[in-house]
Write a protein that holds these residues in place. Sequence first.
Motif, PDB file in Angstrom:
ATOM      1  N   ASP A  47      -8.908  -1.733 -35.304  1.00 51.70           N
ATOM      2  CA  ASP A  47      -9.162  -3.018 -35.853  1.00 51.70           C
ATOM      3  C   ASP A  47      -7.643  -2.964 -37.174  1.00 51.70           C
ATOM      4  OD1 ASP A  47      -9.556  -6.040 -36.173  1.00 51.70           O
ATOM      5  OD2 ASP A  47     -11.714  -5.186 -37.926  1.00 51.70           O
ATOM      6  N   TRP A  48      -6.397  -4.108 -36.920  1.00 48.82           N
ATOM      7  CA  TRP A  48      -5.561  -3.851 -37.467  1.00 48.82           C
ATOM      8  C   TRP A  48      -5.234  -4.775 -38.381  1.00 48.82           C
ATOM      9  CZ3 TRP A  48      -2.820   0.978 -38.224  1.00 48.82           C
ATOM     10  CH2 TRP A  48      -3.397   1.421 -37.585  1.00 48.82           C
ATOM     11  N   THR A  49      -5.503  -5.172 -39.581  1.00 47.54           N
ATOM     12  CA  THR A  49      -5.562  -6.239 -39.814  1.00 47.54           C
ATOM     13  C   THR A  49      -4.503  -6.078 -40.627  1.00 47.54           C
ATOM     14  OG1 THR A  49      -7.446  -5.867 -41.754  1.00 47.54           O
ATOM     15  CG2 THR A  49      -8.215  -6.490 -39.940  1.00 47.54           C
ATOM     16  N   MET A  50      -4.195  -6.994 -41.582  1.00 42.44           N
ATOM     17  CA  MET A  50      -2.737  -7.750 -42.336  1.00 42.44           C
ATOM     18  C   MET A  50      -3.415  -6.599 -43.586  1.00 42.44           C
ATOM     19  SD  MET A  50      -0.500  -9.619 -41.891  1.00 42.44           S
ATOM     20  CE  MET A  50      -0.347  -9.725 -43.273  1.00 42.44           C
ATOM     21  N   GLU A  51      -4.530  -6.932 -44.541  1.00 43.55           N
ATOM     22  CA  GLU A  51      -4.770  -5.608 -45.350  1.00 43.55           C
ATOM     23  C   GLU A  51      -4.723  -4.512 -45.182  1.00 43.55           C
ATOM     24  OE1 GLU A  51      -7.405  -8.662 -44.032  1.00 43.55           O
ATOM     25  OE2 GLU A  51      -6.526  -9.909 -45.005  1.00 43.55           O
ATOM     26  N   LYS A  52      -5.410  -4.039 -44.004  1.00 41.13           N
ATOM     27  CA  LYS A  52      -4.912  -2.683 -43.443  1.00 41.13           C
ATOM     28  C   LYS A  52      -3.728  -2.580 -43.504  1.00 41.13           C
ATOM     29  CE  LYS A  52      -6.275   0.199 -39.716  1.00 41.13           C
ATOM     30  NZ  LYS A  52      -7.484   0.820 -38.620  1.00 41.13           N
ATOM     31  N   CYS A  71       6.479  26.025 -26.224  1.00 42.44           N
ATOM     32  CA  CYS A  71       6.241  24.848 -26.281  1.00 42.44           C
ATOM     33  C   CYS A  71       4.621  24.164 -25.910  1.00 42.44           C
ATOM     34  CB  CYS A  71       7.065  23.898 -24.812  1.00 42.44           C
ATOM     35  SG  CYS A  71       9.241  23.977 -25.337  1.00 42.44           S
ATOM     36  N   LYS A  72       4.645  24.310 -27.110  1.00 46.92           N
ATOM     37  CA  LYS A  72       2.478  23.992 -26.408  1.00 46.92           C
ATOM     38  C   LYS A  72       1.965  22.746 -26.995  1.00 46.92           C
ATOM     39  CE  LYS A  72       0.924  28.020 -28.425  1.00 46.92           C
ATOM     40  NZ  LYS A  72       1.241  28.889 -29.840  1.00 46.92           N
ATOM     41  N   VAL A  73       1.174  22.012 -25.706  1.00 43.28           N
ATOM     42  CA  VAL A  73       0.711  20.756 -25.820  1.00 43.28           C
ATOM     43  C   VAL A  73      -0.149  20.210 -26.933  1.00 43.28           C
ATOM     44  CG1 VAL A  73       0.107  18.588 -24.923  1.00 43.28           C
ATOM     45  CG2 VAL A  73       1.293  20.475 -23.808  1.00 43.28           C
ATOM     46  N   GLU A  74      -0.348  19.365 -27.563  1.00 47.71           N
ATOM     47  CA  GLU A  74      -1.217  18.878 -29.100  1.00 47.71           C
ATOM     48  C   GLU A  74      -1.315  18.149 -29.143  1.00 47.71           C
ATOM     49  OE1 GLU A  74      -1.155  20.053 -33.257  1.00 47.71           O
ATOM     50  OE2 GLU A  74       0.739  21.921 -32.932  1.00 47.71           O
ATOM     51  N   ALA A  75      -3.042  16.949 -29.265  1.00 48.23           N
ATOM     52  CA  ALA A  75      -3.675  15.933 -28.692  1.00 48.23           C
ATOM     53  C   ALA A  75      -3.192  15.692 -30.251  1.00 48.23           C
ATOM     54  CB  ALA A  75      -5.127  16.325 -29.236  1.00 48.23           C
ATOM     55  N   LEU A  76      -3.078  14.188 -30.299  1.00 44.23           N
ATOM     56  CA  LEU A  76      -2.266  13.644 -31.744  1.00 44.23           C
ATOM     57  C   LEU A  76      -3.888  13.206 -32.350  1.00 44.23           C
ATOM     58  CD1 LEU A  76       0.371  12.325 -32.989  1.00 44.23           C
ATOM     59  CD2 LEU A  76      -0.725  10.227 -31.579  1.00 44.23           C
ATOM     60  N   ASN A  77      -3.417  13.556 -34.225  1.00 45.96           N
ATOM     61  CA  ASN A  77      -4.774  13.979 -34.828  1.00 45.96           C
ATOM     62  C   ASN A  77      -4.445  11.866 -34.758  1.00 45.96           C
ATOM     63  OD1 ASN A  77      -6.174  12.765 -36.736  1.00 45.96           O
ATOM     64  ND2 ASN A  77      -5.390  15.099 -37.680  1.00 45.96           N
ATOM     65  N   MET A  78      -6.037  11.525 -34.176  1.00 47.88           N
ATOM     66  CA  MET A  78      -6.149  10.042 -34.015  1.00 47.88           C
ATOM     67  C   MET A  78      -6.486   9.216 -35.521  1.00 47.88           C
ATOM     68  SD  MET A  78      -4.585   9.148 -31.003  1.00 47.88           S
ATOM     69  CE  MET A  78      -4.875   7.510 -31.446  1.00 47.88           C
ATOM     70  N   GLU A  79      -7.070  10.268 -36.116  1.00 43.56           N
ATOM     71  CA  GLU A  79      -7.942   9.272 -37.385  1.00 43.56           C
ATOM     72  C   GLU A  79      -6.513   9.912 -38.433  1.00 43.56           C
ATOM     73  OE1 GLU A  79     -10.943  11.921 -39.042  1.00 43.56           O
ATOM     74  OE2 GLU A  79     -11.721  12.499 -37.417  1.00 43.56           O
ATOM     75  N   TRP A  80      -5.324  10.655 -38.367  1.00 44.46           N
ATOM     76  CA  TRP A  80      -3.973  10.284 -39.204  1.00 44.46           C
ATOM     77  C   TRP A  80      -3.438   8.992 -38.344  1.00 44.46           C
ATOM     78  CZ3 TRP A  80      -2.213  15.841 -39.340  1.00 44.46           C
ATOM     79  CH2 TRP A  80      -2.766  15.999 -40.591  1.00 44.46           C
ATOM     80  N   ALA A  81      -3.622   8.474 -37.587  1.00 45.08           N
ATOM     81  CA  ALA A  81      -3.146   7.486 -36.718  1.00 45.08           C
ATOM     82  C   ALA A  81      -3.606   5.504 -37.135  1.00 45.08           C
ATOM     83  CB  ALA A  81      -3.748   7.316 -35.052  1.00 45.08           C
ATOM     84  N   GLN A  82      -4.651   6.046 -37.417  1.00 41.66           N
ATOM     85  CA  GLN A  82      -5.722   4.696 -37.929  1.00 41.66           C
ATOM     86  C   GLN A  82      -5.095   4.936 -39.896  1.00 41.66           C
ATOM     87  OE1 GLN A  82      -7.915   2.667 -37.141  1.00 41.66           O
ATOM     88  NE2 GLN A  82      -6.751   3.502 -34.858  1.00 41.66           N
ATOM     89  N   GLU A  83      -4.554   5.749 -39.939  1.00 46.97           N
ATOM     90  CA  GLU A  83      -4.245   5.613 -41.798  1.00 46.97           C
ATOM     91  C   GLU A  83      -2.583   5.810 -41.705  1.00 46.97           C
ATOM     92  OE1 GLU A  83      -5.836   9.042 -43.865  1.00 46.97           O
ATOM     93  OE2 GLU A  83      -7.998   8.524 -42.526  1.00 46.97           O
ATOM     94  N   TYR A  84      -2.352   6.667 -41.128  1.00 46.93           N
ATOM     95  CA  TYR A  84      -0.306   6.137 -40.606  1.00 46.93           C
ATOM     96  C   TYR A  84       0.818   5.528 -39.570  1.00 46.93           C
ATOM     97  CZ  TYR A  84      -1.970   8.664 -44.626  1.00 46.93           C
ATOM     98  OH  TYR A  84      -2.428   9.602 -45.468  1.00 46.93           O
ATOM     99  N   LEU A  85      -0.628   5.621 -39.047  1.00 49.92           N
ATOM    100  CA  LEU A  85       0.605   4.404 -37.777  1.00 49.92           C
ATOM    101  C   LEU A  85       1.037   5.002 -36.900  1.00 49.92           C
ATOM    102  CD1 LEU A  85      -0.319   1.444 -36.378  1.00 49.92           C
ATOM    103  CD2 LEU A  85       1.773   0.791 -37.794  1.00 49.92           C
ATOM    104  N   GLY A  86       2.002   5.316 -36.797  1.00 52.24           N
ATOM    105  CA  GLY A  86       2.651   6.192 -36.499  1.00 52.24           C
ATOM    106  C   GLY A  86       4.117   6.068 -36.886  1.00 52.24           C
TER     107      GLY A  86
END
Lengths: 159, 616
Positions: free
Chosen positions: B533-538, B17-32
């Motif tokens: 910045d989570w706009t409707m467009e985004k 079992c290994k811990v990794e940091a979540l890719n926050m750039e991807w989080a901005q493009e794919y949310l969760g």
Amino acid sequence: MQKSLHIDANKCTGCLQCEMACSYENHGVFNIAKSRIKVFNFEHAGRKVPYTCTQCAEAWCMNACPVDAIRIDATTGAKAVHEDICVGCKVCTIACPFGTVNYVAETGKVQKCDLCGGEPACADACPTGAITYVDADWTGLDKMRAWAGKTDTQARATA
Amino acid sequence: MAWNRKILRVDLTKGTCKVEALNMEWAQEYLGQRGLATKYFVEEVDPKVDPLAPENKLIMTTGPLTGTPVSTGGRYSVVTKGALTGAIACSNSGGYFGSELKFAGWDMIIFEGKSPKPVYLSIEDDKTELKDAAHLWGKTVFQTEEIIKSSHQDPQIRVSSIGRSGENGVLFACIVNDLHRAAGRSGVGTVMGSKNLKAVAVRGKNGSGGSVKNPKAFMAATKAAKKVLADNAVTGQGLPKYGTQVLMNVINEMGALPTRNHRDVQFEDARKISGEAMHEKRPTDGKTHLVTNAACFGCTIACGRISKIDESHFSVVNKPEYWGASGGLEYEAAWALGAANGVGDLEALQYVNVLCNEDGFDPITFGATVAAAMELYDLGILTKEQIGIEAPFGSAQALVELAQMTAQGIGFGKELGMGSARLCAKYGRPELSMGVKKQEFPAYDSRGIQGMGLGYATSNRGACHLRAYTVASEVLGIPVKTDPLVTEGKADLVKAFQDATSVFDSAGVCAFTTFAWSLADLQPQLDAACEGDWTMEKLSLLGERVWNMERLFNNAAGFTAKDDDLPPRLKTEAAKTGPAKGLVNGIDKMRPEYYKARGWTPEGVPTKETLDRLGL
């Protein structure tokens, strides 16, 4: 008027919004492990039951506390833990017949419901009215009304 | 933080079992959740992989709103390549498991490889460990949960597990959490079983931080959005009172209730298996079938059903273990086990539904596979000797026995465990499987609700009602009423529903909120919770991006436009009764319109312009 929390388990859906509200109000976090109100799920009976301190008039916890850390809040009548005085001896947790005062390992103190100073967050968050904050003298009013509605004592015209 | 920013990567082959940091750039493009986990999945897994090979991965994932006070904020999803479909799979579940995983401090768990022996993953906040599951293998979901809670001496542990069907290779096995909530479709439980992973047990005392981006705005936004749900007739009244079963009589009236393997579009006994019937007192014991409604974590709708089976019913006589309260019936299960087979016995349906939860198999695919088997029996292709029992349409006895065989992996249950596509192909009648991409239809006949046909045909995980629930528009008038009997305008409608639903599925909330919430109701909650910045467009663009990403995976896996199609029955055999009488589904007309609306080629491939626009 003194008010108290009134719980109608029949209305509880088990959403735990009360636990989230409690932890946020008292600890500033979303963490049901820190909630002072707990919802118990009796799966095989299909019942969910919210449970917390009823603020006993002759509070066992208050009487048992050796350092006088649990005191009556003059405004709400709540038996509130004064963390600066509490020594974490846990005697109150033994004294309470209902288990609603609990030790918090993280702080080394006990915690229990203090009615949020008169605006209980759990009651505000409950979406179904299972938890309400009502006149302490009339917590039975809804049940009385329900039973009154079922009585059949009035004379009726017979055909 | 709405995200914990932390991933657990579990290598089952090595047992680490290994811990990794979540890719926050991807989080901005794919949310969760659906979006972000699928991004990880497509980056790491070969689309051609055999779903049951160790090289396939399985991701359990939460959304940024999971474990917060937002209404319905308890969702989690399982992303993998589906065992039933061979397509991208994303199955969403409520209950309390998702929020607990978030409270333990994790955003997602990525499982890779295959354990040499049965194991379960134990998570207690930061402490993670693969534990031996020899004593759990062969146990049902209900037993597994009980044993884990008891051995950990912690009744508040939340468990997601597979039952015997997931171990036995039933291709539509679920992963069940909290006894009766499930990541249900596409065989995600089969993939879990193939990895020798029996269960995941989570206890989270850390909490989800509380430090959402703007706590005050967040609490105000969630409160306002809860009011929208409470004030809405569907989410405030219909669903709490009748559950999704509010639909049974409505859809039957529409002439869109698939009956007897889609031979008919209306079921004469629909009323007997409806939400209304669950409220009626039984003549046998004077009690109602329904005990109460129930909510998943954080849900202010509470559509869940908790019922008790009539103790004198033939299915449970002398079986007191089935007399207690249990989850169900929901509309999809009631339809698939009931109308799809012509069975109008509510108690039998609930018993079989409990078996589905107990041993972890999808009641939609199971019910629809029984329907196909009953048609093969009706046609004389399958015989009593082959099945082991007589299996005519309408037989509650047959339904019950077939469910028991499937749960235990014995007799004809092994054949049913393949799902209807493989079953019908084996007996030379592939056209009798009612589904798309080997996944069976849910409870809406697309001859009576045209848009659903296009939604089914183009759904990235095979036939599904939760990818584009145009029933909302075509039947209920949400957000605008469209004519269910015409194909005009359905391409754009389906695309809009698919894209919006992708956002809801990526946020950590339940799709049922969309009866009352539009993206404009979700947006302020996300924006107050999530950094950025989570706009409707985004968000709109994000939904479309997620959809196209899934499509690209499927295309690379070998799916083509030919797979975006409906079985011949729905294209050639007109509805016999009801408002849609005389109609077939117009999929061949809608499909090209849809590809155009999507910015895809006539072969169903996203164009370079489309990919550039979406940043793919």
